[in-house]
Motif scaffolding. Structure first.
Motif, mmCIF file in Angstrom:
data_model
loop_
_atom_site.group_PDB
_atom_site.id
_atom_site.type_symbol
_atom_site.label_atom_id
_atom_site.label_comp_id
_atom_site.label_asym_id
_atom_site.label_seq_id
_atom_site.Cartn_x
_atom_site.Cartn_y
_atom_site.Cartn_z
ATOM 1 N N TYR A 51 -84.051 87.934 -76.532
ATOM 2 C CA TYR A 51 -84.573 86.973 -75.353
ATOM 3 C C TYR A 51 -86.032 86.624 -75.940
ATOM 4 C CZ TYR A 51 -86.457 85.694 -70.763
ATOM 5 O OH TYR A 51 -87.115 84.886 -69.999
ATOM 6 N N PHE A 91 -77.256 92.249 -71.674
ATOM 7 C CA PHE A 91 -77.764 92.044 -70.714
ATOM 8 C C PHE A 91 -77.077 92.433 -69.193
ATOM 9 C CE2 PHE A 91 -79.452 89.579 -67.113
ATOM 10 C CZ PHE A 91 -80.862 89.751 -67.289
ATOM 11 N N THR A 161 -76.687 86.231 -66.571
ATOM 12 C CA THR A 161 -78.201 86.128 -66.658
ATOM 13 C C THR A 161 -78.151 84.875 -65.560
ATOM 14 O OG1 THR A 161 -77.883 83.949 -67.978
ATOM 15 C CG2 THR A 161 -78.502 85.878 -69.075
ATOM 16 N N TYR A 199 -80.828 78.229 -70.128
ATOM 17 C CA TYR A 199 -81.462 79.617 -70.171
ATOM 18 C C TYR A 199 -82.900 79.464 -69.912
ATOM 19 C CZ TYR A 199 -81.418 84.253 -72.135
ATOM 20 O OH TYR A 199 -81.646 85.730 -72.504
#
Length: 275
Positions: A51, A91, A161, A199
């Motif tokens: 990230y 994640f 996410t 994202y």
């Protein structure tokens, strides 16, 4: 009168007992994460490298990035003798790792969301960002994320996410493809397997810096959101301490230097590896 007084005392004792019982969902001060860290002289941080520019690794395998700087500053504020250990997870494995006690806190550019707050508690926001859309550099026709919402198009996201949940909610016609992490989603688009990626904006901006004209970032954000440090559910002692730390750290010379390095320059791009 005496019977009445006895009854009041009994009720008061029951209330006190109830408040001290951990079954109410709270964590006692003695068992708080902060007390555990101070006792063991070690702070274990859960991260999900990949990230950019929050959580990454250098060629030596060391963790680097804005979140790493923040975590190290937090540990230093607890004491010079506190060591930091970073543990890597996918994640969607971070919250389970926190809940089982495998890590003490999660620094992963994690968006403060209601569904997550059912499982963990969050610090005050330490960074504000939003969900952005990236398309191939050859795509000059797409101007908004709505332009991508066409049957036959495929949108790549990182599983678990905020971008993944948002994309599945707002895209009604395009197909959503789940990938383990953002770099995998971006690589899929580069290989022609997807028409766009949803994202966090900082990560897409850095990807654009790295890859130049091979990708485009759409100007409009799909959403704005706040990032927080994830902590054990209802660990109020730790939450209060972390918030106090953030209040003094954010905007400090150390934080501004970290922010400038990772968000305003690109010299570090050759010093990190894709996960």
């Amino acid at each position: 009168m005496k019977k009445w007084l006895v009854a009041v005392l009994m009720i008061t004792m029951l209330i006190i007992a109830g408040c001290s019982n951990d079954s109410g969902g709270g964590v006692s001060t003695e068992n708080s994460t902060i007390q555990k860290v101070l006792k063991e002289k070690k702070l274990i941080i859960g991260m999900s490298p990949g990230y950019f520019p929050f959580d990454m690794k250098d060629p030596n395998g060391d963790f680097v990035g804005y979140d790493v700087d923040t975590a190290n500053a937090l540990a230093a504020a607890l004491g010079e003798d506190i060591k930091v250990e970073f543990k890597q997870f996918t994640f969607d494995g971070l919250v389970p790792a926190l809940r089982t006690g495998e890590v003490d806190m999660v620094f992963a550019g994690m968006t403060i969301r209601g569904d997550r707050a059912l499982a963990v508690s969050f610090s005050d926001p330490y960074f504000q960002t939003g969900q952005a859309v990236m398309v191939p550099g050859t795509d000059t026709a797409t101007k908004t994320w709505q332009d991508l919402d066409v049957k036959g198009n495929k949108i790549a996201v990182g599983i678990g996410t905020t971008g993944a949940l948002l994309a599945k909610d707002v895209f009604k016609n395009a197909e959503i493809l789940d990938f383990e992490e953002f770099p995998s989603a971006a690589a899929a688009m580069a290989q022609g397997e997807a028409d766009g990626v949803v994202y966090d904006e900082p990560a897409i901006a850095v990807w654009k810096l790295k890859n130049g004209d091979s990708v485009n970032q759409l100007e409009e954000l799909i959403s704005t959101e706040n990032l927080g440090i994830a902590i054990q559910k209802n660990d109020f002692d730790t939450i209060q301490w972390v918030n106090s730390f953030l209040n003094s750290y954010l905007g400090s010379p150390a934080e501004l230097a970290s922010r400038n390095k990772w968000f305003e320059t690109s010299d570090w791009l050759n010093e990190v590896v894709d996960e």
